[in-house]
Design a protein around this motif. Structure first.
Motif, PDB file in Angstrom:
ATOM      1  N   VAL A   9       0.835  -1.203   0.000  1.00  0.00           N
ATOM      2  CA  VAL A   9       0.000   0.000   0.000  1.00  0.00           C
ATOM      3  C   VAL A   9       0.871   1.255   0.000  1.00  0.00           C
ATOM      4  O   VAL A   9       0.598   2.205  -0.736  1.00  0.00           O
ATOM      5  N   SER A  13       0.912   3.941  -2.938  1.00  0.00           N
ATOM      6  CA  SER A  13       0.530   5.305  -2.591  1.00  0.00           C
ATOM      7  C   SER A  13       1.603   6.302  -3.000  1.00  0.00           C
ATOM      8  O   SER A  13       1.292   7.390  -3.479  1.00  0.00           O
ATOM      9  N   ASN A  36      -4.518  -1.186  -5.964  1.00  0.00           N
ATOM     10  CA  ASN A  36      -4.342  -0.985  -4.538  1.00  0.00           C
ATOM     11  C   ASN A  36      -4.816  -2.261  -3.858  1.00  0.00           C
ATOM     12  O   ASN A  36      -6.006  -2.476  -3.656  1.00  0.00           O
TER      13      ASN A  36
END
Length: 117
Positions: A9, A13, A36
């Motif tokens: 993640v 991100s 994701n």
């Protein structure tokens, strides 16, 4: 296991944080599939062994879509169909029936939003 998911993640991100714009600039950008996995796992309510399998399948799908995006115009649609078909067959073997139906809805929406279907 949680550390692996959190690391994935965080990496995803960071990649999106540095993106210059949110819309697709050219045809090959529509084929970039950055999933994701944390959100997907939460949406599908994945169990521990499913998370690893889905992560592997998603990585293969990302590479297949990348190859399709940079293919010549004549074979691009065929490679797109092959990538989606292969992804769905792999996911079907890993996910439960309800999870699979939810995944198909998400994938269809993603492909429509990117103008690939």
């Amino acid at each position: 296991m949680k550390k692996v998911i959190l690391l994935a993640v965080a990496l995803l991100s960071m990649g999106t944080a540095f993106a210059k714009n949110d819309h697709v600039n050219n045809a090959s950008d529509a084929y970039v599939m950055n999933v994701n996995l944390f959100s997907l796992g939460r949406t599908l309510a994945l169990e521990g062994d499913q998370v690893e399998a889905v992560e592997y399948i998603s990585d293969k799908f990302r590479m297949d879509m990348y190859r399709a995006g940079y293919s010549k115009e004549k074979v691009r649609q065929e490679r797109l169909q092959q990538a989606v078909s292969k992804n769905l067959s792999y996911m079907r073997s890993v996910l439960t029936r309800d999870q699979y139906h939810t995944y198909v809805k998400l994938l269809n929406a993603t492909l429509r939003n990117r103008g690939l279907m």
